[in-house]
Enzyme design. Structure first.
Site, mmCIF file in Angstrom:
data_model
loop_
_atom_site.group_PDB
_atom_site.id
_atom_site.type_symbol
_atom_site.label_atom_id
_atom_site.label_comp_id
_atom_site.label_asym_id
_atom_site.label_seq_id
_atom_site.Cartn_x
_atom_site.Cartn_y
_atom_site.Cartn_z
ATOM 1 N N SER A 146 0.782 -1.355 -0.025
ATOM 2 C CA SER A 146 -0.170 -0.034 0.044
ATOM 3 C C SER A 146 0.900 1.107 -0.013
ATOM 4 O O SER A 146 0.578 2.138 0.548
ATOM 5 C CB SER A 146 -0.724 0.072 1.159
ATOM 6 O OG SER A 146 -1.847 -1.060 1.052
ATOM 7 N N ARG A 253 -2.456 -10.233 -8.222
ATOM 8 C CA ARG A 253 -2.048 -9.008 -9.098
ATOM 9 C C ARG A 253 -0.709 -8.473 -9.341
ATOM 10 O O ARG A 253 0.081 -8.490 -8.169
ATOM 11 C CB ARG A 253 -3.139 -7.732 -8.501
ATOM 12 C CG ARG A 253 -3.794 -7.002 -9.448
ATOM 13 C CD ARG A 253 -4.243 -5.795 -8.783
ATOM 14 N NE ARG A 253 -3.186 -4.897 -8.342
ATOM 15 C CZ ARG A 253 -3.122 -4.329 -7.228
ATOM 16 N NH1 ARG A 253 -4.131 -4.144 -6.416
ATOM 17 N NH2 ARG A 253 -2.109 -3.354 -7.049
ATOM 18 N N GLU A 268 6.063 -5.608 -8.817
ATOM 19 C CA GLU A 268 5.745 -6.668 -7.535
ATOM 20 C C GLU A 268 4.672 -7.405 -7.895
ATOM 21 O O GLU A 268 3.881 -7.128 -8.788
ATOM 22 C CB GLU A 268 5.493 -5.927 -6.414
ATOM 23 C CG GLU A 268 4.217 -4.923 -6.470
ATOM 24 C CD GLU A 268 3.443 -4.677 -5.053
ATOM 25 O OE1 GLU A 268 3.992 -5.322 -4.097
ATOM 26 O OE2 GLU A 268 2.799 -3.788 -5.072
#
Ligand SMILES: Nc1ncnc2c1ncn2[C@@H]1O[C@H](COP(=O)(O)OP(=O)(O)O)[C@@H](O)[C@H]1O
Ligand SMILES: [Mg+2]
Length: 306
Positions: A146, A253, A268
Site C-alpha cells: 500500500s 495482481r 511486484e
C-alpha cells in the site's frame, strides 16, 4: 443455506497496517458469497484464534487479509496445518511475493524485466547509488504494501536520501532503492490461470501516496488500458509467467510500469490484493464479463491445500 463449498470463513481485518482495507474487502466478499447462496461467515484473526476454524467446522477459507500475517504465508501455514482449503497462493509463494527483493532476484534469473535497484543500509554511499541508478529514485521497504514507507527522491541531496531511507527502514530493515520508471502505471489481474484485461492507473501528477492514490477523486482508472492488442497480450502473458515463476496460485495482481518506448518493468506481485467492489481485480473482471459475485465464487472455487 447450502452449497458445494460447505461452511466458508472469510478472513478479514487482521493485525496488519492494511486492516482497514481488509475489512472493506472482506465484507464485500461476504455479501457476494451470500448472494450466491454460500454459507459464508466473517472471521477476524485479530480477534479470534485460527484454531477455532477447525472446531467450528469450517470447510473452506476465503482469505481477504492484506499485508503481513495474511498475505505473507503465515496464515497460509496455519491453514495447511489445519488442512482447511484456502484461496490464493500457498506458503512459499505468499512469503516470497511479500519480499520485493527476493521476488526481483527470481524474476531476474528468468529474464523478466524489473527496475534496476540496490539493496541499501544506513552506511550506503548515496552518491554512488545515484551515479548508478540515476534520478529520480524510489526508496521502498522490501516487505510492506500500500505504498507505505515509499519515497520518491528527485535531487542529489544526502539529507533527503537519508530521510527516505529512514522512512523505509522504519517499516523494514530490508530497504530497496530502485530507478524511477517514467511512464504509465499498469496492473495485471490473474485469476485461475488467466490474466484479465490490464488496467491503466492515472494518478494525479507525482502522487504515489496510497490514500491519495486509491481514495482520491482525481485518480483515474482505464480498463481497457488503451494499449495495442499485441502489447496488451505480451504484457498479460509476461505477468502470468511472472506470477507462475514466483510459485503463485489461484489469484493475485502484478504491478508494473510501461515506458513510452514500449518497454516495461514489473514492480511486484500482490497475492491478496484489494477486493472491495471498487478494487482493481473486480474492475478487470468486469471488463472480462465477470461480475463481482462471480469473481468471488471463481476465487473460492480455486481454494486448495498443499
Ligand atoms: N521503480 C518505480 N518507478 C516508478 N514508480 C514506482 C516504482 N516503484 C514504485 N512506484 C510507484 O509506487 C507505487 C507502489 O509501489 P509498489 O512497488 O507497487 O509497492 P506497494 O504497492 O507494495 O506499496 C507503484 O504503484 C508506483 O506508483
Ligand atoms: Mg503495488
Amino acid at each position: 443455506m447450502t452449497s458445494v463449498f460447505g461452511k466458508v470463513a472469510v478472513l478479514l481485518g487482521g493485525a496488519s497496517s492494511e486492516r482497514e482495507v481488509s475489512l472493506l474487502s472482506g465484507h464485500g466478499v461476504l455479501g457476494a458469497l451470500h448472494e450466491k447462496g454460500v454459507d459464508a461467515h466473517a472471521f477476524d484473526p485479530a480477534q479470534r484464534d485460527l484454531w477455532e476454524l477447525k472446531r467450528e467446522g469450517f470447510e473452506r477459507v476465503f482469505i481477504a487479509l492484506h499485508g503481513r500475517f495474511g498475505e505473507d504465508g503465515t496464515v497460509q501455514g496455519a491453514l495447511e496445518t489445519l488442512q482447511i482449503p484456502y484461496t490464493g497462493s500457498g506458503v512459499m509463494a505468499s512469503a516470497l511475493a511479500m519480499d520485493k527483493w527476493r521476488t526481483k532476484l527470481v524474476w531476474q534469473a528468468v529474464g523478466i524485466p524489473t527496475p534496476r535497484y540496490r539493496v541499501v543500509d544506513e552506511t550506503a554511499d548515496w552518491m554512488r547509488v545515484v551515479a548508478e541508478l540515476g534520478l529520480p529514485l524510489i526508496v521502498k521497504p522490501a516487505r510492506e504494501g500500500s505504498t507505505i514507507g515509499i519515497t520518491r527522491v528527485t535531487r542529489v541531496d544526502h539529507d533527503e536520501l537519508a530521510l527516505a531511507f529512514a522512512a523505509a527502514a522504519h517499516h523494514d530493515p530490508l530497504v530497496l532503492v530502485e530507478e524511477f520508471v517514467v511512464g504509465t502505471e499498469l496492473t495485471a489481474s490473474i485469476v485461475n490461470g488467466r490474466a484479465l484485461p490490464l488496467i491503466r492507473i492515472e494518478a494525479p501528477q507525482g502522487n504515489y501516496d496510497y490514500h491519495a492514490k486509491y481514495f482520491s477523486e482525481e485518480t483515474k482508472y482505464h480498463c481497457p488500458a488503451g494499449l495495442s492488442d499485441a502489447l496488451e497480450q505480451e504484457i498479460r502473458s509476461t505477468c502470468l509467467r511472472a506470477f507462475d515463476i514466483v510459485g503463485c496460485s489461484g489469484w493475485g495482481r502484478v504491478d508494473l510500469m510501461l515506458r513510452d518506448d514500449g518497454s516495461y518493468s514489473l514492480l511486484e506481485v500482490n497475492t491478496s490484493p484489494g477486493m472491495t467492489s471498487h478494487s482493481l481485480v473486480p474492475m478487470a473482471a468486469k471488463q472480462a464479463g465477470m461480475s463481482y459475485a462471480d469473481l468471488c465464487l471463481e476465487i473460492l472455487r480455486g481454494a486448495h491445500v498443499g
